[in-house]
Design an enzyme around this catalytic site. Structure first.
Site, PDB file in Angstrom:
ATOM      1  N   ASP A 298      12.716  -2.008 -12.916  1.00 11.87           N
ATOM      2  CA  ASP A 298      11.910  -1.024 -12.740  1.00 11.87           C
ATOM      3  C   ASP A 298      12.482   0.280 -12.638  1.00 11.87           C
ATOM      4  O   ASP A 298      13.389   0.180 -12.549  1.00 11.87           O
ATOM      5  CB  ASP A 298      11.126  -1.520 -11.427  1.00 11.87           C
TER       6      ASP A 298
HETATM    7  C1  BGC Z   1       6.017   0.517 -11.337  1.00 12.66           C
HETATM    8  C2  BGC Z   1       6.164  -0.457 -12.716  1.00 12.66           C
HETATM    9  C3  BGC Z   1       5.523   0.368 -13.784  1.00 12.66           C
HETATM   10  C4  BGC Z   1       6.932   1.558 -13.769  1.00 12.66           C
HETATM   11  C5  BGC Z   1       6.852   2.312 -15.146  1.00 12.66           C
HETATM   12  C6  BGC Z   1       7.120   1.628 -11.550  1.00 12.66           C
HETATM   13  O1  BGC Z   1       6.755   2.711 -10.564  1.00 12.66           O
HETATM   14  O2  BGC Z   1       6.397  -0.224 -10.298  1.00 12.66           O
HETATM   15  O3  BGC Z   1       5.344  -1.427 -12.464  1.00 12.66           O
HETATM   16  O4  BGC Z   1       5.899  -0.461 -14.913  1.00 12.66           O
HETATM   17  O5  BGC Z   1       6.758   2.227 -12.573  1.00 12.66           O
HETATM   18  O6  BGC Z   1       5.744   3.054 -15.098  1.00 12.66           O
END
Ligand code: BGC
Length: 742
Positions: free
Chosen positions: A277
């Protein structure tokens, strides 16, 4: 501070979209890895034979385009992630977009996208075909917008109604969530692009998500959250799995060898790549534990999978073979998904047509929770009578549109309207976005001859007076939710008081809920009918109106228990809530804390079955404008269970029923488990025989000593019913002992 700022910017996707990106066509098919007949693993190895260590390392960390400045290649959209390809070798760049509920486009001016209903809405359809159709649609839009990877497939279990991201996920049951997620992923990847499954694992609350330590024992974890992932991965074959921010049993999910290597790789034989993530990598230890790619590298304290990882290789701490393996997993997924053979070419977007897919999904998803008049159980006030001359529509910005959830998944179709977000919400991200599908207009279009009046609901007395003057009042009530914070499991603001005032003035009141998930309903006994419309997506107003007027007979079923009070939550006090953590630009530094999942795999309805408590509405509940009867249960045993029974439509309208089959007891265990369901469309008076076979693993327990799923031989009890709390038919059969290897 900087990191938090960037993190916010990441999820908010603040910058404008660039024109779509047409990727380089694969270079000469003379290159041996361009031969599709060779299979993805061989093809990846052939590429890797040509790559130096540096070139391999370059495939292991991706950027956020908005922070690339002048280095950002022309045509690369501002979105979640980018990693250069190997153009001379025909390997496309990695172009990633968020996509829980559509191709996310928050803040991209003049960028249109079709918005699907929320994940919980999708789960409420109990229909994998609908999940596939939604996935196929957003995968197509991804290609049309130049993305070859969608950060989709969220399948964290709903353990707490307050989790701010429940609306992105698929409810509380591992089988239902896993099957629906698998189908959605298959749909996305049918476009020759990659989908993730995320957030692996136990990112089941937003409060303190960067530090929280989810504590649970292994068997319970395997039988709950991990089972949802296992099913989704088996059925969906996502090219990538995104590991989560939080810790699991003391170790960050993205550097957790148990999760990433022992379970995902060794037990499940997952061949794809694990991406982090955004901002979830804490060091090169992650590479050793099984993480293959650092995403959104600008959000981490260092680009750990750049120079530090190279240094670790030089020092002998990480082997070159491991680097090869990491790059292999990435490349093989690009080949397997078809992203190399079918590079994306932007253009051809048709959001009007795509939004019809969203509307059909919403029509399947809306749940009729209650339909009666106060004091009468069976004489429904829905569908709205054609004879109603005066209809009062109240609240919920029903004159403007339908509410949606915030955060990185935010989709903003053109014409949406944004209201300010409440105090305490993450400082990043936009406001409360209403999709441009006004229920009021859709109601007016169907209420020919009736007088339809609207009141915004701010003044209770005025709203009540309007309701009093009408034949029927339809109150729209909302609950906003966003990534980055948890919420109260109730309607926002003063809406409970509004509904009570309206219902007092006119008991022929219908409440339409647009909520992230379960909410308290203190006014429940005072109103005539309740529809749960979730976040119904870019054509949600149309879908709601069609259900209200009976053009669509409601068929959604709850994918989550609605508790009667917070005392019934697994953790009445939200862990970390005492720290008042808000994801702001001037962050408080949350202290690490534990979230103890003492309920183990008794999530949701299973805990209610165990304690005997009555929820507000049980898992699986959902009414129809017709009625169904179940009869003639026969349960066959053997290796697993198969339940056969007859469903009859006893009412006067055609309708769709979702009979559910629950295991209620096994030889050494008493735990209620959904083991299968069916969807049956029946004309009035029609009967159909249904057969539901339980997947063998759903009958089994995880046995750590045997390292497998253990079925004890003996009698297994089954209940068939319209929801988890109503065993309409009961039976049992003998199942043979077995140990299934993972
Ligand atoms: C989120 C993810 C997301 C990623 C990219 C993170 O803050 O938890 O679900 O895919 O950001 O935007």
């Amino acid at each position: 501070m900087e990191r938090q700022l960037k993190l916010g910017l990441c999820a908010a996707a603040l910058l404008a979209a660039l024109p779509g990106l047409a990727m380089a066509a694969p270079k000469g098919s003379a290159q041996p890895w361009m031969n599709p007949k060779l299979g993805p693993d061989r093809r990846a190895d052939l590429v890797l034979e040509k790559l130096s260590l540096d070139q391999q390392l370059a495939l292991l960390h991706g950027e956020m385009p908005m922070f690339m400045g002048a280095r950002k290649p022309a045509g690369v959209s501002i979105s979640a992630g980018y990693l250069p390809g190997l153009p001379a070798m025909g390997i496309p760049p990695l172009t990633e977009s968020d996509a829980s509920l559509g191709v996310a486009n928050a803040g991209r001016k003049d960028d249109d996208a079709a918005a699907l209903p929320s994940g919980l809405a999708l789960a409420a359809t109990w229909d994998p075909k609908t999940a596939y159709a939604g996935g196929a649609m957003i995968g197509k839009e991804a290609r049309q917008k130049g993305f070859n990877t969608l950060l989709a497939g969220g399948v964290n279990l709903l353990r707490d109604p307050r989790n701010g991201r429940n609306f992105e996920y698929l409810g509380e049951d591992p089988l239902l969530a896993g099957v629906m997620d698998g189908a959605a992923i298959r749909g996305i990847q049918s476009n020759h692009i990659v989908s993730t499954a995320k957030h692996y694992a136990l990112n089941d609350q937003e409060t303190g998500r960067m530090v929280a330590d989810a504590r649970i024992d292994e068997a319970a974890l395997r039988e709950s959250d991990l089972l949802a992932f296992e099913i989704a991965i088996e059925q969906g074959h996502p090219g990538s799995v995104m590991c989560a921010y939080n810790r699991v049993n003391g170790v960050y999910a993205c550097e957790n060898p148990f999760l990433l290597t022992d379970v995902l790789r060794t037990d499940w034989k997952y061949p794809g790549w694990v991406m982090s993530d955004w901002g979830a990598v804490h060091g090169v230890a992650a590479a050793k534990a099984g993480l293959d790619q650092e995403s959104g590298q600008q959000l981490d304290k260092q680009v750990f999978f750049g120079a530090p990882l190279k240094t670790a290789v030089a020092a002998g701490e990480v082997s070159p073979a491991r680097i090869h393996e990491m790059a292999h997993r990435y490349l093989r997924s690009l080949f397997a998904a078809g992203a190399v053979d079918h590079p994306v070419v932007a253009g051809g977007l048709d959001t009007a047509a795509d939004s019809l897919v969203a509307q059909r999904e919403a029509e399947q998803a809306i749940v009729l929770l209650k339909n009666g008049s106060p004091g009468t159980a069976d004489q429904g006030i829905l569908p709205l009578a054609k004879t109603a001359r005066r209809i009062a529509v109240i609240g919920g910005h029903a004159d403007i549109g339908v509410i949606s959830g915030g955060g990185s998944s935010q989709v903003i179709p053109l014409g949406s309207k944004t209201f300010p977000k409440p105090a305490g919400a993450p400082q990043w991200g936009g406001g409360q976005v209403y999709h441009p599908s006004a229920p009021l207009a859709a109601i007016k279009a169907r209420a020919a001859g009736a007088e339809v009046s609207f009141d915004e609901g701010a003044d209770l007395a005025r709203a009540a007076a309007l309701a009093k003057s009408a034949d029927v009042a339809v109150v729209f009530a909302t609950q906003w939710s966003t990534e980055g914070m948890d919420i109260a499991a109730r309607l926002d603001g003063e809406q409970d008081a509004l509904i009570a005032a309206v219902a007092k003035a006119n008991p022929t009141t219908v409440v339409v809920l647009e909520t992230a998930g379960p909410v308290a309903m203190p006014w429940r006994s005072q109103v005539g009918a309740i529809l749960e419309a979730w976040y119904p997506g870019g054509r949600g107003g149309e879908a709601i109106a069609r259900v209200l007027f009976g053009e669509v007979n409601p068929k959604g079923r709850l994918p989550v228990t609605f508790p009667a009070s917070e005392a019934q939550f697994a953790r009445p006090v939200l862990p970390g809530a005492d720290q008042h953590i808000v994801e702001t630009l001037t962050p408080s530094a949350p202290k690490p804390f534990e979230v103890r999942y003492a309920e183990g795999s008794d999530v949701g309805y299973r805990a209610f079955a165990k304690s005997g408590q009555r929820p507000l509405y049980p898992f699986g509940h959902g009414l129809s404008y017709t009625a169904f009867r179940y009869s003639g249960l026969r349960v066959a045993g053997g290796k697993t269970l198969a339940a056969s029974f007859t469903v009859t439509n006893t009412g006067s309208r055609a309708g769709v029923d979702t009979p559910q089959v629950y295991l209620t007891a096994a030889p050494r265990r008493k735990q209620q488990r959904l083991v299968g369901w069916s969807k049956v469309t029946l004309k009035p008076g029609e009967s159909r025989q249904v057969r539901v076979t339980a997947p063998q693993r759903m009958l089994a327990d995880w046995d750590g000593k045997a390292h497998g799923w253990r079925l004890d031989g003996g009698t297994y009890d089954v209940a068939v019913g319209p929801d988890a709390a109503t065993p309409a038919l009961k039976g049992s059969a003998t199942v043979a002992a077995a140990v299934l290897k993972p």
